[in-house]
Design an enzyme around this catalytic site. Structure first.
Site, short mmCIF file in Angstrom:
data_model
loop_
_atom_site.label_atom_id
_atom_site.label_comp_id
_atom_site.label_asym_id
_atom_site.label_seq_id
_atom_site.Cartn_x
_atom_site.Cartn_y
_atom_site.Cartn_z
N TRP A 145 51.02 69.49 114.44
CA TRP A 145 51.28 68.81 113.17
C TRP A 145 51.27 69.74 111.97
O TRP A 145 51.68 69.34 110.89
CB TRP A 145 50.27 67.68 112.94
CG TRP A 145 48.85 68.02 113.29
CD1 TRP A 145 48.21 67.68 114.45
CD2 TRP A 145 47.89 68.75 112.51
NE1 TRP A 145 46.92 68.17 114.44
CE2 TRP A 145 46.70 68.82 113.26
CE3 TRP A 145 47.92 69.35 111.25
CZ2 TRP A 145 45.55 69.47 112.80
CZ3 TRP A 145 46.78 69.99 110.80
CH2 TRP A 145 45.62 70.05 111.56
N ASN A 146 50.80 70.96 112.11
CA ASN A 146 50.55 71.71 110.87
C ASN A 146 51.80 72.26 110.20
O ASN A 146 51.84 72.32 108.98
CB ASN A 146 49.49 72.81 111.09
CG ASN A 146 49.84 73.77 112.18
OD1 ASN A 146 50.42 73.38 113.18
ND2 ASN A 146 49.53 75.03 112.01
N LYS A 169 59.39 67.49 121.03
CA LYS A 169 58.32 66.48 120.96
C LYS A 169 57.41 66.89 119.81
O LYS A 169 56.55 67.75 119.95
CB LYS A 169 57.55 66.49 122.28
CG LYS A 169 56.95 65.18 122.71
CD LYS A 169 56.01 64.54 121.73
CE LYS A 169 54.56 64.93 121.92
NZ LYS A 169 53.71 64.55 120.79
N GLY A 222 50.25 74.66 120.13
CA GLY A 222 49.20 73.67 119.96
C GLY A 222 47.85 74.25 120.31
O GLY A 222 47.66 75.47 120.32
N GLY A 223 46.93 73.35 120.63
CA GLY A 223 45.56 73.78 120.91
C GLY A 223 45.34 74.15 122.37
O GLY A 223 46.22 73.99 123.21
N GLU A 244 51.86 79.13 122.43
CA GLU A 244 51.34 79.67 121.16
C GLU A 244 50.12 78.84 120.83
O GLU A 244 50.24 77.68 120.44
CB GLU A 244 52.39 79.52 120.05
CG GLU A 244 53.68 80.25 120.29
CD GLU A 244 53.56 81.75 120.05
OE1 GLU A 244 52.50 82.21 119.59
OE2 GLU A 244 54.54 82.46 120.34
N LEU A 245 48.95 79.42 121.01
CA LEU A 245 47.73 78.61 120.92
C LEU A 245 46.89 78.98 119.70
O LEU A 245 47.43 79.48 118.73
CB LEU A 245 46.95 78.75 122.23
CG LEU A 245 47.76 78.43 123.50
CD1 LEU A 245 46.96 78.69 124.75
CD2 LEU A 245 48.27 76.99 123.48
N CYS A 278 47.27 78.53 112.59
CA CYS A 278 46.84 79.15 113.85
C CYS A 278 46.35 80.57 113.61
O CYS A 278 45.47 81.07 114.28
CB CYS A 278 48.00 79.16 114.83
SG CYS A 278 49.48 79.89 114.13
N GLU A 379 37.48 77.83 117.22
CA GLU A 379 38.45 77.60 116.14
C GLU A 379 38.06 76.33 115.38
O GLU A 379 37.76 75.31 115.99
CB GLU A 379 39.84 77.43 116.75
CG GLU A 379 40.92 77.27 115.71
CD GLU A 379 42.31 77.03 116.33
OE1 GLU A 379 42.42 76.18 117.22
OE2 GLU A 379 43.26 77.70 115.90
P1 NAD Z 1 47.51 69.73 120.16
O1 NAD Z 1 47.42 70.70 121.30
O2 NAD Z 1 46.60 68.58 120.13
O3 NAD Z 1 48.99 69.11 120.10
C1 NAD Z 1 50.13 69.92 120.05
C2 NAD Z 1 51.29 69.15 120.63
O4 NAD Z 1 51.07 69.02 122.02
C3 NAD Z 1 51.44 67.73 120.09
O5 NAD Z 1 52.81 67.40 119.97
C4 NAD Z 1 50.78 66.90 121.17
O6 NAD Z 1 51.24 65.56 121.19
C5 NAD Z 1 51.18 67.66 122.42
N1 NAD Z 1 50.32 67.48 123.58
C6 NAD Z 1 48.97 67.32 123.62
N2 NAD Z 1 48.56 67.19 124.89
C7 NAD Z 1 49.67 67.30 125.68
C8 NAD Z 1 49.91 67.24 127.09
N3 NAD Z 1 48.91 67.04 127.96
N4 NAD Z 1 51.16 67.40 127.53
C9 NAD Z 1 52.18 67.59 126.66
N5 NAD Z 1 52.02 67.63 125.33
C10 NAD Z 1 50.78 67.49 124.85
O7 NAD Z 1 47.40 70.60 118.84
P2 NAD Z 1 47.33 70.07 117.35
O8 NAD Z 1 45.98 69.51 117.10
O9 NAD Z 1 48.53 69.24 117.07
O10 NAD Z 1 47.51 71.45 116.54
C11 NAD Z 1 46.48 72.30 116.26
C12 NAD Z 1 46.42 73.45 117.24
O11 NAD Z 1 47.66 74.12 117.29
C13 NAD Z 1 45.41 74.50 116.84
O12 NAD Z 1 44.65 74.91 117.94
C14 NAD Z 1 46.26 75.65 116.33
O13 NAD Z 1 45.65 76.90 116.40
C15 NAD Z 1 47.45 75.54 117.21
N6 NAD Z 1 48.61 76.21 116.60
C16 NAD Z 1 49.05 77.38 117.12
C17 NAD Z 1 50.11 78.08 116.53
C18 NAD Z 1 50.63 79.38 117.09
O14 NAD Z 1 51.76 79.77 116.77
N7 NAD Z 1 49.88 80.12 117.88
C19 NAD Z 1 50.72 77.54 115.40
C20 NAD Z 1 50.23 76.35 114.88
C21 NAD Z 1 49.18 75.69 115.51
#
Ligand code: NAD
Length: 486
Positions: A145-146, A169, A222-223, A244-245, A278, A379
């Site tokens: 979402w960020n 997605k 994502g996370g 990319e976590l 991130c 984090e």
């Molecule tokens: P999140 O992992 O909860 O969600 C990210 C995406 O993954 C969302 O669209 C979510 O619906 C989807 N998702 C979650 N579980 C899933 C599954 N089991 N299967 C498929 N899709 C799934 O992360 P968040 O809370 O939305 O974002 C914050 C995290 O993202 C932080 O940890 C941050 O560091 C990371 N992030 C990383 C980068 C990077 O480039 N390294 C950039 C931005 C954010």
């Protein structure tokens, strides 16, 4: 949702409210997509890949990407406005992003017809050998979402230039900008189904988007836990995957640093975007001899930061983007206090008049932190900085690398010797020297260790979306001994 050539509500007609975190009120509703919807999107992307998209020449793919870049620039204000409403991030930052993002489509549009194979000086008499690079097929882009459009663009521009199709997605907390963006593909003239957007909950849609046999690659940002689930799913069918976590990035300030610049660098690392980045520089690793003086300068600077309406050009920090994130940030602040860290500024919900009912957290700094404390290891993804002193350069490197993560690191120094030596020793995908939070479509981005796998941006990213094919042509009239490898 955008599936093939149509706009659809979810097949069960259920909806998710999107909350504007500044007003703390719902402002839009998005479809709660189902597995059936995700399946339809994958099928549409697959049909486009096998059909009309395969007929578009690489040069024409490039032209479509140029047209998309123009439309994105024309719609920058509107798209930025949607991102501000969904995420609470500053309009100044989101509009800046939107004005920059067309560069990705231009850059990769330019690369689309320059994906050249090779002729190999093969060591087999009478044979000719060449390689070609071919698109993979359907790629799913799963984003947080960020920064929805930025993080999608870092995948989409390269994968489309390479000739793939996509199912995007977005996060259930911030989907609207990607839905609006999807409209532009039709206007630009892309065949239906090349880019699809399905909205809803990750684990539910993930059952299709990470398992479906037509999906050849997953690009996830994502996370940790989502990343682990995606990587595990990808392993079942041997899909290619990039992750990319998160991060716990060190921002190292040496005694010889230009302190005023370093203060700004530390602030931009952790308080810009309310720390929801991130690459946040969440661990300030500082030489003990300047610790007190530097921390005082930092507190003075941070103390003047204005929290408030993200649309107001005077605002420095907007709210945290959603309630679950707010609760996580506050829980981590409380845990740090309980662990014995010393909260020298912030540590509470933002409560000025300008904060209204918004989901604000004050910029927070903890001193007296050791690198083994939870606040220095996990984090936070919020405006929380931990300060850790060091005595020697070796100790600074040791502290910086003593983390599960490895997304980014920065150092602040006027010593050319340190500027040359230190980047080699830091375990991170991106290193900044006397800078922080600088990103370019030209510069590879990605993490090491628990910060992920794969690289986005720059020339090499296009290879992430291509398969190498190795072709041997036998010019000999006969086949040599069939029982022995040729
Ligand atoms: P999140 O992992 O909860 O969600 C990210 C995406 O993954 C969302 O669209 C979510 O619906 C989807 N998702 C979650 N579980 C899933 C599954 N089991 N299967 C498929 N899709 C799934 O992360 P968040 O809370 O939305 O974002 C914050 C995290 O993202 C932080 O940890 C941050 O560091 C990371 N992030 C990383 C980068 C990077 O480039 N390294 C950039 C931005 C954010």
């Amino acid at each position: 949702m955008r599936i093939g050539d149509s706009w659809k509500a979810g097949s069960t007609n259920e909806w998710i409210e999107s909350v504007n975190p500044y007003y703390n009120k719902p402002w839009a509703r998005i479809p709660r997509g189902t597995k059936e919807d995700a399946e339809a999107a994958v099928e549409a992307a697959h049909a486009a890949f096998k059909g009309p998209w395969a007929q578009v020449s690489p040069a024409d793919r490039g032209l479509l990407l140029y047209r998309l870049a123009e439309l994105m620039a024309e719609n920058a204000e509107y798209l930025a406005d949607l991102e501000v409403r969904d995420t609470g991030k500053l309009r100044a930052e989101m509009l800046g992003n939107l004005r920059y993002l067309p560069r990705w489509y231009q850059y990769y549009g330019g690369l689309a017809d320059k994906i050249e194979g090779t002729v190999t000086p093969i060591d087999k008499p009478g044979m000719f050998h060449y390689t070609t690079y071919e698109p993979l097929g359907v790629v799913t882009c799963i984003v947080p979402w960020n920064s929805p459009l930025l993080l999608t663009t870092m995948k989409l521009a390269a994968l489309l230039a390479a000739g793939n199709t996509a199912v995007i997605k977005p996060s259930e907390f911030a989907s609207t900008s990607l839905m609006a963006f999807a409209k532009l593909f039709e206007e630009a003239g892309f065949p239906a189904g090349v880019v699809n957007v399905v909205t809803g909950y990750g684990p539910e849609l993930g059952e299709v988007l990470t398992h479906h046999p037509h999906v050849k690659r997953i690009a996830f940002t994502g996370g940790d836990s989502g990343g682990r689930a995606v990587a595990t799913a990808a392993a079942q069918t041997f899909k290619r995957v990039s992750l990319e976590l998160g991060g716990k990035s060190p921002n190292i300030v040496f005694a010889d640093a230009n302190q005023d610049a370093a203060v700004k660098g530390v602030v931009s690392g952790i308080f810009a975007a309310t720390g929801q980045s991130c690459m946040a520089g969440s661990r300030l690793i500082i030489h003990r001899s300047i610790h007190d003086e530097f921390v005082q300068k930092l507190v003075d600077f941070v103390g003047t930061a204005t929290l408030g309406d993200p649309n107001d050009s005077e605002t420095n920090m907007g709210p945290v983007s959603n309630r679950p994130q707010l609760e996580r940030v506050m829980a981590k602040i409380e845990a740090a206090k309980a662990e014995g860290a010393n909260c020298i500024i912030g540590g509470k919900r933002g409560s000025t008049e300008a904060c209204g009912d918004g989901l604000f957290v004050e910029p927070t700094i903890f001193t007296g932190v050791t690198n083994d404390m939870t606040i220095a290891r996990e984090e936070v993804f919020g405006p929380v900085l931990t300060v850790i002193p060091f005595d020697t350069d070796e100790e600074a490197i040791e502290l910086a690398n003593d983390t599960l993560y490895g997304l980014a690191a920065a150092l602040w120094t006027t010593s050319i010797e340190r500027a040359v030596k230190m980047p080699k020793k830091l375990e991170a995908g991106t290193i900044w020297v006397n800078a922080y939070r600088v990103v370019s479509y030209l510069a590879p981005f990605g993490g090491v260790k628990a910060s992920g796998v794969g690289r986005e941006n720059g020339m090499e990213a296009i290879k992430e979306y291509l398969e190498t094919k190795s072709v041997f042509l036998n010019g000999n009239p006969d086949v040599a001994n069939p029982f022995v490898m040729g």
